[in-house]
Design an enzyme around this catalytic site. Structure first.
Site, PDB file in Angstrom:
ATOM      1  N   ASP A 406      36.547  -1.263  23.559  1.00 58.66           N
ATOM      2  CA  ASP A 406      37.455  -2.338  23.950  1.00 58.66           C
ATOM      3  C   ASP A 406      38.792  -1.885  24.533  1.00 58.66           C
ATOM      4  O   ASP A 406      39.466  -2.671  25.186  1.00 58.66           O
ATOM      5  CB  ASP A 406      37.649  -3.317  22.792  1.00 58.66           C
ATOM      6  CG  ASP A 406      36.515  -4.350  22.739  1.00 58.66           C
ATOM      7  OD1 ASP A 406      35.878  -4.558  23.785  1.00 58.66           O
ATOM      8  OD2 ASP A 406      36.284  -4.931  21.675  1.00 58.66           O
ATOM      9  N   TYR A 487      35.753 -11.906  21.209  1.00 57.88           N
ATOM     10  CA  TYR A 487      36.328 -11.583  19.910  1.00 57.88           C
ATOM     11  C   TYR A 487      37.837 -11.719  19.901  1.00 57.88           C
ATOM     12  O   TYR A 487      38.506 -11.314  20.839  1.00 57.88           O
ATOM     13  CB  TYR A 487      36.030 -10.129  19.523  1.00 57.88           C
ATOM     14  CG  TYR A 487      34.646  -9.879  19.021  1.00 57.88           C
ATOM     15  CD1 TYR A 487      33.829 -10.924  18.626  1.00 57.88           C
ATOM     16  CD2 TYR A 487      34.159  -8.585  18.925  1.00 57.88           C
ATOM     17  CE1 TYR A 487      32.544 -10.675  18.158  1.00 57.88           C
ATOM     18  CE2 TYR A 487      32.874  -8.334  18.466  1.00 57.88           C
ATOM     19  CZ  TYR A 487      32.074  -9.381  18.088  1.00 57.88           C
ATOM     20  OH  TYR A 487      30.813  -9.125  17.632  1.00 57.88           O
TER      21      TYR A 487
END
Ligand SMILES: *[C@@H]1O[C@H](CO)[C@@H](O)[C@H](O)[C@H]1NC(C)=O
Ligand SMILES: *[C@@H]1O[C@H](CO)[C@@H](O)[C@H](O)[C@H]1NC(C)=O
Ligand SMILES: *[C@@H]1O[C@H](CO)[C@@H](O)[C@H](O)[C@H]1NC(C)=O
Ligand SMILES: *[C@@H]1O[C@H](CO)[C@@H](O)[C@H](O)[C@H]1NC(C)=O
Ligand SMILES: *[C@@H]1O[C@H](CO)[C@@H](O)[C@H](O)[C@H]1NC(C)=O
Ligand SMILES: *[C@@H]1O[C@H](CO)[C@@H](O)[C@H](O)[C@H]1NC(C)=O
Length: 531
Positions: A406, A487
Site C-alpha cells: 500500500d 480499506y
C-alpha cells in the site's frame, strides 16, 4: 441524535476513493460517478468545517526548541526540485500532466530525511543545520524496459546552482542497482486491449452478467503475475468484472461477477499481447473460441450472478428502528478548562505532559514522528509506518494473485479530512497534511488530529480501610486515517501518563471479495477444471 454520520463529499472526491488507485489514475479503470438526484435528498449534507468550529477551544501555542528539520517539503521546495529535474536534459522528462506511456516523468516527491548523526550534531551545536534533500521517484518509461528509480536531489537552497541528483541507494536494502522494473507501464493500452477482447465475447458476457460488458469495471491483480511458459517468463494479468454501484456507496469490491480473463501482456508491443483464457463457473477455457463454443453448447451451465448493484444493503448508514433511548445524545467528552497540550502549528511540534515531538508527513507512509522526548530525554528518534501489505487469498485468480503493497498507492494521498465528533473528539486540534505527487502539491485540511481523552478506567487504584486512591487513565492521541481504496487504516500514536507510548492500527472499510456462484458445499476448496 446520530451515532452514525454520512456526508456527501464534493463529487470530485469520488473518483479518488475508487478501488485500484495507481500513482496515475488509469483511463477506464476509475469512473466518476455523478451523484443521483434522489440520493442527494436522502443524505444529510453537513458542513465538516462548521462541526469542527463548534465547541473548539484555542490550542495553546508553544515555540519549538529548534527548527523541524524533518518537516515535509514545502510546495516551493517541491516546485524547485521539479524545475531542477526538468532542466536535466539527460533525464528526458515530460511534464507529468502531458506524460503518456512512453514518457519519463516525475512521480512522488518526499523529503529525504537528513542523516541522524548530522541532525544530532546540529542540535548539540557541533555542526551547522543539515541541508534539505528530496527523495524523488522517477518513472522511466521512454524505453523498452521501463523502470522506477529513486533519486536524491539537493541541496534545496534559494540558489540552486549546487543542486545535483543521484540514485538514492542508501534508501534501499539492495546493493548497487536500485532500479525497479515496471511491468505495468502500459496499463492504459492494456485496458484498450481488454476492451477489444470483451467486444469479441460481448453476447456471452451480456447473457452471463445481465448487462453489456462496458457497464462493468474490469481490473485485477496487483502486482502482475510472472509465469514460465515454454521456458519463457511471461507477464500475466488476471482481471475480473466488477459491478459498478448505482448509488453513492463505494462498495464495488463487494460486487465481483464471477467472470475472469487472463491476459499475457509481456513486452511493450501490443502485437505480442494475447488473451490466454477465460474462467467462469469453475471452468477455465483456453481462449475466446473455447469459451464461446462452450457458451453456445446446450449443456453450458450458468450461475446466479452477484447482482446487488442497487446496493442499499451495502451502505453503512443507520438501518432499522432505533435502539431504546437512542434518540438521546450519546456520552461525550469535554474540556472543562481548555486544552492540556501545546502545538507549534508552523513547526509541527507538539508538547503534552512530559512528552514532546516533531511531526512529518510523507506521500508514501503518511504521518511520522521525530525526536520524541520524555522529561527532556530523547527516547525515540523516528517512529512511523514502514509498509502495509495486504495479501489476499481466495478461490479465484484475482483474489489469490493480489498482494497490495500500500505504500505504492501511498498513505499520504489517501489521508483525508477527519470527521470531528466521530474520527476524533470535536475539541481536538486539527492539522493539515501536504504531499507532492505527479508534479502537483496537495494539502488536505484537518487530516491529522491531536487530543487528550479519558480512557474511562483509572491507571491505578488501591483501597484499604484507611484510604482509597486512584489515578485517572488519560491518553494523548495523534490520529490520521488513510482510505487506500477499499480499506480505511486508522493510525494512533498514544502517549500515556505512565510514560508508555503505544501505536494502534485499526482497519475498516469494505473487504475485497470473491463470488461464490458455484459449489456452495466446497466454498473454500474450488476445483477448477480446464477446457
Ligand atoms: C457544544 O456545546 C454546547 C454547550 O456546551 C452543547 O449544547 C453542544 O451540543 C455542543 N456541540 C458539539 C458539537 O459538541
Ligand atoms: C531551470 O531552468 C530555467 C531556465 O533556464 C531557470 O529559470 C530555472 O531557475 C532552472 N531551475 C532550477 C531549479 O535551477
Ligand atoms: C525522450 O522521450 C521521448 C518521449 O517522451 C521519446 O520519444 C524519446 O525517444 C526519448 N529520447 C531518448 C534519448 O530516450
Ligand atoms: C548521509 O550521509 C551519507 C554518507 O556521508 C551521504 O552520502 C548522504 O548524502 C547523506 N544524506 C543526506 C540526506 O544528507
Ligand atoms: C489548513 O488549511 C486551511 C485551508 O484549507 C487553512 O485555512 C489553514 O490556515 C491551514 N492551517 C494551518 C495550520 O496551516
Ligand atoms: C475439494 O472439492 C472436491 C470437489 O468438490 C472434492 O472431491 C474434494 O474431496 C474436496 N477436498 C477437500 C479437502 O475437501
Amino acid at each position: 441524535m446520530r451515532t452514525t454520520i454520512s456526508l456527501l463529499i464534493a463529487s470530485a472526491a469520488l473518483a479518488l476513493a475508487a478501488p485500484s488507485p495507481k500513482i496515475l489514475p488509469l483511463k477506464g479503470l476509475i469512473r466518476n460517478r455523478p451523484a443521483p438526484e434522489d440520493l442527494l435528498a436522502q443524505i444529510e449534507i453537513l458542513k465538516v468545517a462548521s462541526l469542527a468550529a463548534e465547541n473548539t477551544t484555542e490550542t495553546e501555542t508553544i515555540t519549538a526548541p529548534y527548527k523541524n528539520v524533518w518537516a515535509s517539503l514545502t510546495t516551493a521546495e517541491a516546485a524547485q526540485v521539479v524545475s531542477f529535474l526538468h532542466n536535466q536534459t539527460d533525464l528526458n522528462l515530460t511534464a507529468a500532466a502531458d506524460a503518456d506511456t512512453w514518457s519519463n516523468w516525475v512521480g512522488a516527491i518526499d523529503l529525504a530525511p537528513p542523516n541522524k548523526t548530522d541532525v544530532l550534531d546540529w542540535i548539540d551545536g557541533k555542526a551547522s543545520e543539515p541541508p534539505r534533500f528530496a527523495k524523488v521517484i522517477l518513472q522511466f518509461q521512454a524505453t523498452d524496459e521501463p523502470y522506477l528509480e529513486e533519486m536524491i536531489v539537493g541541496p534545496i537552497e534559494s540558489d540552486s546552482s549546487s543542486m545535483t541528483y543521484r540514485p538514492y541507494t542508501e534508501g534501499s536494502t539492495r546493493i548497487g542497482n536500485i532500479r525497479q522494473r515496471n511491468y505495468d507501464a502500459d496499463a492504459d493500452v492494456v485496458y484498450e486491449f481488454i476492451e477489444k477482447q470483451c467486444s469479441q465475447a460481448a453476447t456471452a458476457i451480456k447473457s452471463l452478467l445481465g448487462a453489456d460488458w462496458s457497464e462493468f469495471d474490469i481490473w485485477g491483480i496487483d502486482p502482475l503475475w510472472h509465469e514460465e511458459v515454454d521456458n519463457d517468463e511471461r507477464v500475466m494479468y488476471w482481471v475480473g468484472f466488477w459491478g459498478v454501484p448505482t448509488t453513492l456507496g463505494d462498495f464495488e469490491t463487494l460486487l465481483p461477477q464471477g467472470l475472469y480473463m487472463k491476459i499475457d501482456q509481456t513486452s511493450r508491443d501490443p502485437k505480442n499481447w494475447k488473451l490466454v483464457g477465460w474462467l467462469y463457473g469453475g471452468v477455465y477455457y483456453r481462449g475466446t473460441a473455447a469459451f464461446l463454443a462452450a457458451f453456445e453448447s446446450p449443456t453450458f451451465e450458468t450461475y446466479t450472478r452477484n447482482e446487488g448493484v442497487d446496493g442499499s444493503w451495502a451502505m453503512t448508514d443507520n438501518k432499522g428502528s432505533a435502539l431504546p433511548l437512542d434518540s438521546r445524545a450519546p456520552p461525550m467528552q469535554i474540556l472543562p478548562e481548555g486544552k492540556r497540550w501545546k502545538v507549534d502549528a508552523d513547526a509541527k511540534f507538539v508538547a503534552y505532559g512530559d512528552f514532546e515531538y516533531f511531526i512529518s508527513f510523507t506521500r508514501d507512509t503518511g504521518v511520522r514522528l521525530f525526536d520524541i522526548k520524555y522529561k527532556g530525554e530523547r527516547i525515540i528518534y523516528e517512529l512511523g509506518l514502514q509498509e502495509a501489505l495486504a495479501h489476499y487469498s481466495g478461490a479465484d485468480p484475482v483474489q489469490s494473485g493480489t498482494g497490495y503493497v500500500d505504500s505504492y498507492y501511498g498513505f499520504g494521498p489517501y489521508a483525508f479530512e477527519l470527521l470531528p465528533g466521530f474520527d476524533c473528539p470535536s475539541y481536538a486540534t486539527f492539522l493539515n497534511a501536504t504531499f507532492h505527487a505527479n508534479e502537483i502539491s496537495t494539502t488536505h485540511p484537518a487530516a491529522i488530529c491531536l487530543f487528550e481523552s479519558d480512557m474511562g478506567t483509572p491507571i491505578q487504584r488501591h483501597a484499604s480501610s484507611a484510604y482509597v486512591s486512584a489515578t485517572k487513565g488519560l491518553v494523548f492521541t495523534m490520529r490520521s486515517v488513510s482510505t487506500v481504496g477499499n480499506y480505511d487504516y486508522s493510525f494512533d500514536y498514544n502517549f500515556y501518563q505512565d510514560g508508555s507510548i503505544e501505536t494502534v492500527v485499526r482497519a475498516s472499510g469494505y473487504i475485497q471479495s470473491v463470488p461464490m456462484p458455484y459449489d456452495p458445499l466446497h466454498r473454500y476448496n474450488e476445483t477448477i477444471s480446464i477446457v
